[in-house]
Scaffold this active site. Sequence first.
Site, PDB file in Angstrom:
ATOM      1  N   ASP A  46       0.857  -1.168   0.000  1.00  0.00           N
ATOM      2  CA  ASP A  46       0.000   0.000   0.000  1.00  0.00           C
ATOM      3  C   ASP A  46       0.907   1.237   0.000  1.00  0.00           C
ATOM      4  OD1 ASP A  46      -2.339   1.665   0.524  1.00  0.00           O
ATOM      5  OD2 ASP A  46      -1.495   1.816   2.550  1.00  0.00           O
ATOM      6  N   ASP A  48      -0.002   5.071   0.849  1.00  0.00           N
ATOM      7  CA  ASP A  48      -0.129   6.097   1.887  1.00  0.00           C
ATOM      8  C   ASP A  48      -0.306   5.471   3.262  1.00  0.00           C
ATOM      9  OD1 ASP A  48       0.000   8.075  -0.097  1.00  0.00           O
ATOM     10  OD2 ASP A  48      -2.137   7.792  -0.532  1.00  0.00           O
ATOM     11  N   ASP A  54       1.098   9.457   5.277  1.00  0.00           N
ATOM     12  CA  ASP A  54      -0.181   9.748   4.635  1.00  0.00           C
ATOM     13  C   ASP A  54      -0.453  11.251   4.634  1.00  0.00           C
ATOM     14  OD1 ASP A  54      -2.613   9.595   3.472  1.00  0.00           O
ATOM     15  OD2 ASP A  54      -3.642   8.692   5.188  1.00  0.00           O
TER      16      ASP A  54
END
Length: 562
Positions: A46, A48, A54
């Site tokens: 993944d 962020d 993020d």
Amino acid sequence: MRQDQEEPYQRRSARVYAAADRAGSAGSRHLTARPRGVLYDAVLLDRDGTLIEDVPYNGDPEKVRPVPGARAALDRLRAAGLRLAVVTNQSGLARGYFTGEQMRAVHARVEELLGRFDAWLVCPHDDEDRCDCRKPAPGLVHAAARELGTTASRCVLVGDIGRDIAAALAAGATGVLVPTPVTRPEEVAAAGWTAGDLPAAVDEILRRQQAVRPATPPAEPVRTALVVRSDSAGDVLVTGPAIRAVAAGAQRVVLLCGPRGRAAAELLPGVDEIIEHPLPWIDSTPGPVDPEDMRGLITRLGAVGAEQAVVFTSFHQSALPLALLLRMAGIGRIAAISDDYPGSLLDVRHRVPVGVPEPERALSLAAAAGHRLPEDDEPVLRLRHDAVAARPSGLGDPGYVVLHPGSAASSRACPPEVATRIAGALTAAGHRVLVTGGRDERNVTARVAAAGGVDLGGRTDLAGLAGIVADAGAVVVGNTGPAHLAAAAGVPVVSLFAPTVPFGQWGPYRVPTVRLGDAAAPCRDTRAASCPVPGHPCLSGVDPDEVVDALRMLAVGGGGGR
Ligand SMILES: [Zn+2]
């Protein structure tokens, strides 16, 4: 797959970027030439909150900040020959918060800081688009696996929220959750595998990959190997990959199992001969130890003439009493997992950290004993095709849903009233439902099937159930033998998983799965056989509509199609 080839279905599918700013330059062809790992070919990450901090809807390369240790951790994966892809939801594209060009600039900056990724898979949609790629849907994971020249089951995905892990499971991949302060506690509870940070996740991925590979290459083939797995059908099924690994290095494999595992033993590839005998230190309802019976077992085990024995157990079982009998039977080389001091009972004393999936735990013992799965096999559960019974006529076309409410341990069974509502909801959604169960579960299966479905309670043995499961679109089942039967048949599972034992160890292995039920319920990790909490709350709260949604997620259509 290149960007210029994907226009027709772009609306519903992930956009594939072979690498930031190098679209199309890294086809799958040269990737497939790399040597395969035993467990994993690829790690999907993944973006962020996992690779970089993020920053919501970020379109600015200047704001890219890698998480601590990311570069070195990714380089360890690259050095181990694993392919890397980023799988990321970017609904900011659909919402117009940034442009595709800005996003590519961000990705170029990520590669500048973290090194090259073999593919970038982006879902540009938001929830209203109802696409099949926005996590928790599995589309991005499937697309990444295709792009990397492998299958989802040979991928492990690292993410920071429940959506990431759900997407991995629904694709049949493995998920590792690395929680951040925004990760919800219920998402942490539901994850089968968690790590403290990205470097720790990477270290454990590499450790597990290494653990199923023998340190020393197998010596000359063993003539006869004795493998042992007592306990129930599910236990025997999850040991299947390890038994195939032993079989690859032995001319003849004899399996010692208990009466409750016998039917499953008959279904395992690689087993040449079965000895059935209850072991009073393993069985959950043991009789007294009969010295005469034990002497008989020693004689019988000695007559096998095995040069090597590999004793597979669950973490709460002891291999040592049997190891003593095997020594008395004259077997020269004995391998087992034992935290307890084994003295001279074991030649190979193996140890495994908690949390490892049971099939991998067993494969790591096989590796410690010198065996690994051959190149043309996969670490998945399998059934002998010739041992699976033909499906009875009159059940209609394949693609039905099997609903199996019962379990030998009542703490892991679906409450009958919940199963009844599920049967009704599935039927209303257009699914054809077959309700299965053992002879002693006929009251329940009749009641459940009355709400919608065909009652097959008491009408199948395990081989017969395997035949029915093999043609199902999906199986809805608790943590019990038929869940592993579905995994072995490659059939998706909606897992009504009571958390009495860890999901990461006992969840359906490497098959598309949706996990339902309260993972944080008070029965968690109690190993209770009957539910210690009034009302069986871990499963009584399952909403039948969640099961209908889960089947949609697994692409199991109502009305028949898979
Ligand atoms: Zn999408």
